[in-house]
Design a protein around this motif. Structure first.
Motif, PDB file in Angstrom:
ATOM      1  N   ARG A 134     -43.561  -3.789  10.698  1.00  0.00           N
ATOM      2  CA  ARG A 134     -42.268  -4.308  10.215  1.00  0.00           C
ATOM      3  C   ARG A 134     -42.463  -5.465   9.242  1.00  0.00           C
ATOM      4  NH1 ARG A 134     -41.075   0.144  12.142  1.00  0.00           N
ATOM      5  NH2 ARG A 134     -40.092   0.360  14.188  1.00  0.00           N
ATOM      6  N   PHE A 336     -24.734 -33.937  19.758  1.00  0.00           N
ATOM      7  CA  PHE A 336     -25.021 -33.890  21.191  1.00  0.00           C
ATOM      8  C   PHE A 336     -25.564 -32.526  21.563  1.00  0.00           C
ATOM      9  CE2 PHE A 336     -21.254 -31.493  22.558  1.00  0.00           C
ATOM     10  CZ  PHE A 336     -20.352 -31.766  21.552  1.00  0.00           C
ATOM     11  N   HIS A 337     -26.297 -32.533  22.596  1.00  0.00           N
ATOM     12  CA  HIS A 337     -26.964 -31.337  23.132  1.00  0.00           C
ATOM     13  C   HIS A 337     -27.925 -30.701  22.144  1.00  0.00           C
ATOM     14  CE1 HIS A 337     -25.341 -31.058  27.091  1.00  0.00           C
ATOM     15  NE2 HIS A 337     -24.113 -31.230  26.644  1.00  0.00           N
ATOM     16  N   ASN A 339     -27.648 -29.117  19.607  1.00  0.00           N
ATOM     17  CA  ASN A 339     -27.245 -27.977  18.783  1.00  0.00           C
ATOM     18  C   ASN A 339     -25.835 -28.130  18.228  1.00  0.00           C
ATOM     19  OD1 ASN A 339     -25.878 -27.689  21.167  1.00  0.00           O
ATOM     20  ND2 ASN A 339     -26.843 -25.774  21.768  1.00  0.00           N
ATOM     21  N   ARG A 340     -25.241 -29.287  18.402  1.00  0.00           N
ATOM     22  CA  ARG A 340     -23.995 -29.588  17.674  1.00  0.00           C
ATOM     23  C   ARG A 340     -24.418 -30.528  16.541  1.00  0.00           C
ATOM     24  NH1 ARG A 340     -23.636 -27.186  22.669  1.00  0.00           N
ATOM     25  NH2 ARG A 340     -21.480 -26.939  23.345  1.00  0.00           N
ATOM     26  N   TRP A 393     -19.757 -29.351  10.090  1.00  0.00           N
ATOM     27  CA  TRP A 393     -19.961 -29.465  11.536  1.00  0.00           C
ATOM     28  C   TRP A 393     -20.357 -28.097  12.057  1.00  0.00           C
ATOM     29  CZ3 TRP A 393     -20.930 -32.259  15.562  1.00  0.00           C
ATOM     30  CH2 TRP A 393     -20.515 -31.900  16.845  1.00  0.00           C
ATOM     31  N   PHE A 395     -21.839 -25.671  15.219  1.00  0.00           N
ATOM     32  CA  PHE A 395     -21.867 -25.661  16.685  1.00  0.00           C
ATOM     33  C   PHE A 395     -22.156 -24.243  17.159  1.00  0.00           C
ATOM     34  CE2 PHE A 395     -17.700 -23.673  16.743  1.00  0.00           C
ATOM     35  CZ  PHE A 395     -17.123 -24.151  15.572  1.00  0.00           C
ATOM     36  N   PRO A 396     -22.753 -24.111  18.335  1.00  0.00           N
ATOM     37  CA  PRO A 396     -23.080 -22.770  18.836  1.00  0.00           C
ATOM     38  C   PRO A 396     -21.826 -22.061  19.337  1.00  0.00           C
ATOM     39  CG  PRO A 396     -23.713 -24.413  20.445  1.00  0.00           C
ATOM     40  CD  PRO A 396     -23.212 -25.156  19.253  1.00  0.00           C
ATOM     41  N   VAL A 397     -21.757 -20.764  19.052  1.00  0.00           N
ATOM     42  CA  VAL A 397     -20.646 -19.931  19.522  1.00  0.00           C
ATOM     43  C   VAL A 397     -21.180 -18.861  20.459  1.00  0.00           C
ATOM     44  CG1 VAL A 397     -18.988 -18.187  18.766  1.00  0.00           C
ATOM     45  CG2 VAL A 397     -19.156 -20.355  17.545  1.00  0.00           C
ATOM     46  N   TRP A 398     -22.250 -18.261  20.035  1.00  0.00           N
ATOM     47  CA  TRP A 398     -22.896 -17.218  20.839  1.00  0.00           C
ATOM     48  C   TRP A 398     -24.370 -17.336  20.560  1.00  0.00           C
ATOM     49  CZ3 TRP A 398     -23.898 -11.511  19.925  1.00  0.00           C
ATOM     50  CH2 TRP A 398     -24.099 -10.853  21.132  1.00  0.00           C
ATOM     51  N   GLN A 399     -25.171 -16.417  21.084  1.00  0.00           N
ATOM     52  CA  GLN A 399     -26.594 -16.712  21.092  1.00  0.00           C
ATOM     53  C   GLN A 399     -27.180 -16.892  19.700  1.00  0.00           C
ATOM     54  OE1 GLN A 399     -28.235 -13.562  23.470  1.00  0.00           O
ATOM     55  NE2 GLN A 399     -28.350 -12.138  21.771  1.00  0.00           N
ATOM     56  N   ILE A 405     -17.373 -25.802  10.531  1.00  0.00           N
ATOM     57  CA  ILE A 405     -16.152 -26.332   9.898  1.00  0.00           C
ATOM     58  C   ILE A 405     -16.641 -27.264   8.798  1.00  0.00           C
ATOM     59  CG2 ILE A 405     -14.067 -27.719  10.239  1.00  0.00           C
ATOM     60  CD1 ILE A 405     -14.181 -26.957  13.177  1.00  0.00           C
ATOM     61  N   LEU A 432     -18.430 -18.508  10.389  1.00  0.00           N
ATOM     62  CA  LEU A 432     -19.475 -18.155  11.341  1.00  0.00           C
ATOM     63  C   LEU A 432     -20.771 -17.907  10.596  1.00  0.00           C
ATOM     64  CD1 LEU A 432     -17.487 -15.613  13.537  1.00  0.00           C
ATOM     65  CD2 LEU A 432     -18.118 -17.937  14.173  1.00  0.00           C
TER      66      LEU A 432
END
Lengths: 475, 598
Positions: A134, A336-337, A339-340, A393, A395-399, A405, A432
């Motif tokens: 690949r 914070f965390h 991943n934001r 800004w 931020f995580p939404v899904w994996q 924004i 997204l």
């Protein structure tokens, strides 16, 4: 005498309106009532059955009860029915008909999904286009959105050329009305084993939907004009890391361009510098870069700063000669965390003509949906200088999906004295980003500005300085 | 003079329309229907589902994980909206006008009879430590370790865990599963431990054995097939076995730890789905999503963190001799801290793989929604994977993708499952965890500790929502005198907020006119789980029975509703109602059913 049954008394009129409304509502409510009746019928309590006679025992414990055997039933007692599921009764089945119809609609998807897994269609398709590791292959490419709006083409790539970690990539897209764009890319991360890297970018364009808005920062949306541009740009870059995250590079560029007014009206006026003319130019561009981001695709911390200086000189004539510089700073702040992330970016670019020559209009600095002001159409703001600030800004939404924004503000200018907050243009939006730590998928963003609402669907990262991406042909 | 009149006047139409409105309101008000009361349910110890049937077709749909997952995450959820009865009922439950559909196979005591789906074991009659540790295994069930093993089949990804199928010298067939190289013991231990718990709970599971595989013992059968690229079968070779074994951890003596799962008896007929019924099985009369044992499995699965409760991990076997289907749960490599060859992700067990709820919250709150489980807890033991109890929430727990039976789990179903889970004492848990044979005893203690904590969370949560009175029995206190005794599981299992409780009860005569019940005596409060059935009650019931028009139809049934308080009567729990039928000839009561208020 004909009795007039229409009573014009106000009370009667009110009653009449109420009745009309009630009647209309009743017609709407009728089907609902039928459904509710069916539901109620389905819910009707079953006729009680006599309890099965159990052997009377002195001390009846629950554990004993569970071991009781059913007693033989006397002949005069009705047979105990086998347990049935209430939801298998006909009213429930009737109420489930829409669900069954939905199942019919879904049936093709089901068959496709099962066939996909049963016959391992993903690997078959990958094997068709890619090698076993690949790392290389050829696959069809489709344009959906972007400057070309729709197109079909091919991409060939090899991420491990000669099994020495060298990368090469060729892409070609052909759209409607013979519009076409192609890119070529080669990278050697260690030129002849040295600490120097070598990159080469090629870009070919034949496009008749270029937009030009005369007037710089005062250009109006209705002043859009269209031009046709044929362009070949070939960069060769050599560079190396200096110390830590700091690197330097030197780029030589061959630029051949031919611009004229498009057949799509209104055409860009011939008076615009560079229109109805061709240019063959050579450029040299030294660059300094500092990149301490933890990840280029999904950065959560660090800095990205870059400064370039470019000198471009037309070799076949003396019409165009210009120099330019660009400074860009990006700061990624994990709020914070980890991943934001708050991304702050500042960008400044300026060009000046040299020795009385001109700058072709298609080389002016751009602010538009591909160049940082995401709420504005292609080519919207163009002038010698561009100043831009972005705040985003993430931020995580899904994996592997991030939300963002953003707020973009900036202006183009002819002279530094033209810069002023009241001249700034603004756009804001959200979207997204489908991205992992190893690669970027695509981004979907919706941006709003004074010109309206724009949706973007792009396969490239934001704020890329490559020529193809800046013109909206991101590969 | 002519008088013209319309066929129906506006006022008449108005009256009719208003009448429709009245009917609509009335129907809406009664749209919810209630579950069958205990007195109308039968007492069953053994379900009648072993009648001989024709050999059914093999179910092929449920084995495809991609379709099953996509369907359950998206299409099935939308389809439920189109199921008007379920949608209406859901709306009815939101506004308190309807109850959810209770399990359709619970008997008069809200228990599940033994069946081809489930056998009451530890929850009903305590098993010994040895029985718990043995699970379904038999003395001679383990693979023969003296003779050769013949590999008969394998595939590139065996449920994502490396492995293949062998036949031992005695002719028994086993599925061998190995551990991933970075997490030795994780997958095999999870399989062993979880199979014991599920067997003890009552589910039918295969026999699992831990073995040390000597690669030199394995030979490839001449007819062995390997499903390789594109899932196309081809002849299996020694290199295939070598390729699988090279990827798994070896012991210092070259042997490889493996879990051997003995093939189930019978003819495999594919997975059972967690929704609907098998159309070619006349014994299958209850929709699977309405079966108590499948709904209650949600709690047992939450306890074990069995996030992969999908159709592909279930199997129906047809007994050719007895001619009926038996239903099994299989494949426990995604339980405890393991997700096949990797540790569980932190979000598994807390959200679906594609969880629209959390995605929506994340988007709307623009990152300011921090999932409680977002920060992973550091795992000390690679053999455990990712397994914790800090973030565990019994109500929030969910498998990787929606399970139709779990979606319909009611409080009564959950309480039933909680009873089973809390029946495992600390010693029981230690005994079953020990079967995982962790090399590091600290890992074993860690897993046991987490299981105990998860058990306790389940017990505290559900025993707080449902009055956990069990083991009702009628005892003779004196000639012609009986007492109803019961056990408070919250007290006996240590989930009550205090060490003592008081109970209040009311006795009513149950009359079959729906909501109309005659109250016999006043409310009593007692501090011990024992209710004396007084002679005056007996006399009252006998008199009322004498007055009944048709005594054979209007049976004399007394209901005793009992509530519990742990603060001396400040707050009372929901009620449990025991139904007693009075036998006038013998002058005695018989316990005939139990209802729980939720």
């Amino acid at each position: 005498m004909k009795r007039n049954l229409q009573n014009t008394h106000p009370a009667s009129q009110f009653t009449g309106h109420t009745c009309a409304f009630t009647i209309s509502a009743s017609w709407a409510l009728g089907p609902v009532l039928v459904l509710l009746f069916l539901h109620q019928a389905a819910c009707a309590t079953k006729a009680p059955q006599p309890a099965q006679p159990t052997e009377a025992s002195q001390q009846v414990h629950f554990s004993d009860l569970t071991q009781e055997k059913p007693q033989p039933r006397p002949n005069d007692m009705p047979q105990k029915p086998k347990p049935e599921d209430d939801e298998n009764r006909w009213p429930y089945r009737l109420l489930a008909v829409p669900e069954v119809a939905w199942g019919g609609f879904v049936y093709p998807f089901k068959k496709l999904a099962i066939a996909y897994e049963q016959h391992d269609l993903m690997n078959r398709a990958l094997d068709l286009f890619l090698n076993d590791e690949r790392t290389a292959g050829v696959f069809p490419k489709f344009a959906l959105g972007g400057a070309l709006s729709s197109g079909i083409g091919l991409t060939a790539f090899n991420n491990n050329l000669f099994r020495q970690g060298k990368e090469a990539r060729l892409s070609y897209l052909r759209g409607t009305r013979d519009n076409q764009v192609g890119t070529a890319f080669y990278r050697d991360p260690s030129f002849f084993g040295s600490p120097w890297f070598l990159e080469s970018h090629g870009f070919v364009l034949d496009f008749d939907e270029g937009h030009f808005f005369a007037g710089g920062n005062r250009a109006r949306e209705e002043d859009q004009t269209n031009f046709e541009l044929k362009q070949l740009a070939w960069d060769v870059t050599i560079g190396r890391a200096l110390v830590g995250d700091l690197s330097a590079a030197l780029t030589g560029r061959l630029l051949i361009a031919d611009a004229k007014g498009s057949d799509r009206l209104p055409p860009t006026p011939a008076s615009v510098a560079g229109n109805n003319s061709s240019m063959t130019a050579l450029a040299i561009e030294p660059r300094l870069r500092y990149d301490s981001r933890d990840n280029p695709f999904r950065a959560t911390r660090g800095w990205f700063a870059e400064g370039t200086f470019t000198y471009t000189d037309q070799v076949d004539r003396d019409q165009f000669r210009y120099l330019g510089y660009r400074v860009e700073v990006q700061r990624y702040l994990p709020v914070f965390h980890g991943n934001r992330v708050l991304l702050l970016r500042a960008y400044l670019a300026k060009q000046d003509s040299v020795g009385g020559a001109a700058i072709p209009f298609y080389e002016l600095n751009l602010l538009d949906l591909n160049n940082g002001l995401r709420g504005f159409d292609r080519g919207r703001w163009q002038d010698r200088g561009a100043l831009l600030f972005n705040a985003e800004w993430r931020f995580p939404v899904w994996q592997d999906v991030e939300g963002d924004i953003f707020l973009d503000e900036g202006q183009v200018f002819g002279d530094y004295k033209d810069i002023g907050l009241k001249h700034f243009r603004y756009s804001a939006g959200a979207g997204l980003r489908f991205v992992t730590n190893r690669k970027f998928g695509f981004r979907f963003q919706v941006a709003v500005s004074e010109d309206g609402v724009l949706t973007l669907l792009r396969g490239d990262l934001e704020f890329i300085q490559q020529r193809a991406a800046k013109l909206g042909f991101g590969f | 003079m002519t008088i013209s009149q319309t066929s129906s006047t506006p006022s008449a139409r108005c009256v009719r329309a208003l009448a429709w409105w009245g009917v609509a309101v009335g129907v809406l008000a009664t749209a919810g229907c209630f579950s069958t009361p205990a007195v109308d349910r039968t007492i069953l110890t053994q379900a009648d589902d072993q009648r001989p049937i024709q050999e059914p077709q093999e179910e092929t749909e449920g084995q495809w994980a991609l379709w099953d997952g996509t369907d359950k995450m998206i299409f099935y959820r939308i389809g439920q909206l189109f199921n008007l009865s379920r949608s209406l009922r859901t709306m009815g439950t939101w506004v308190g006008l309807a109850d959810p559909v209770e399990a359709q196979n619970a008997d008069a005591f809200d228990e599940v009879p033994d069946s081809t789906w489930f056998t009451n074991r530890h929850g009903l009659t305590r098993l010994s430590s040895d029985e718990l540790a043995d699970g379904p295994t038999t003395e001679d069930g383990a693979p023969d370790m003296t003779g050769p093993w013949t590999a008969v089949s394998a595939k590139e990804s065996l449920g994502s865990t490396p492995g293949f199928v062998i036949r031992d010298a005695k002719g028994d067939t086993y599925l061998l599963k190995f551990d991933p190289p970075l997490h030795p013991e994780m997958t095999t231990a999870s399989e062993m431990i979880s199979s014991r718990f599920l067997h003890a709970a009552g589910y039918h599971v295969p026999e699992h054995y831990l073995v040390d595989v000597d690669p030199k013992r394995i030979m490839v059968d001449a007819k062995a097939k390997f499903r390789g690229r594109y899932h196309v079968p081809r002849p299996m070779t020694d290199d295939d076995i070598k390729a699988i074994l090279e990827r798994v951890p070896h012991g210092p003596d070259g042997k490889i730890r493996a879990m051997a799962s003995k093939f189930l008896p019978g003819i495999p007929k594919g997975p059972f789905l967690y929704v609907g019924q098998r159309q070619d099985d006349p014994n299958d009369r209850i929709r699977h999503e309405n079966r108590r044992e499948l709904r209650g499995l949600r709690i047992v699965a939450a306890f074990l963190n069995h996030t992969d409760t999908k159709a592909a991990n279930a199997l129906d076997m047809y007994d050719a001799k007895e001619q009926y289907l038996r239903h099994y749960l299989i494949d426990f490599s995604s339980t405890l801290g393991a997700d096949n060859a990797d540790p569980q992700l932190t979000r598994f067990g807390n959200e679906y793989f594609l969880d629209f709820g959390t995605i929506g919250q994340s988007m709307i709150k623009a990152g300011f929604y921090v999932k409680p489980w977002e920060v992973p807890i550091r795992m000390e033991y690679p053999a455990v994977g990712y397994f914790e109890s800090d973030y565990f929430d019994p109500e929030r727990w969910r498998p990787t993708y929606p399970n139709p039976a779990f979606l319909r789990t009611t409080l009564r179903d959950a309480y039933w499952g909680a009873k089973i889970v809390t029946s495992f004492t600390d010693g029981d848990i230690d005994a079953m965890v020990h079967t995982g044979r962790f090399t590091d005893l600290r890992a074993e203690r860690y897993v046991a500790g987490v299981l105990k904590a998860r058990r306790d969370k389940i017990g505290r949560y559900y025993f707080n929502l449902v009055n956990p009175l069990e083991r009702f029995s009628l005892v003779d206190t004196a000639p012609s005198k009986q007492a109803l005794t019961f056990e408070n599981l919250a007290l006996s299992r240590g989930y009550a907020p205090t060490k003592t409780a008081v109970y209040r009860y009311t006795i009513r005569r149950y009359v079959r006119t729906g909501f109309d019940r005659e109250v016999v005596p006043v409310v009593h409060i007692i501090d011990a789980p024992r209710i004396l059935l007084s002679p005056s009650l007996v006399q009252t019931l006998r008199l009322q029975l004498d007055r009944a028009e048709d005594p054979t139809k209007d049976r004399s049934v007394a209901s005793i509703q009992i509530q519990t308080s742990y603060d001396g009567g400040g707050h009372w729990s929901k009620g449990v109602t025991a139904y007693l039928r009075f036998d006038p000839e013998a002058g005695r009561f018989h316990l005939i059913g139990l209802d729980r208020e939720t």
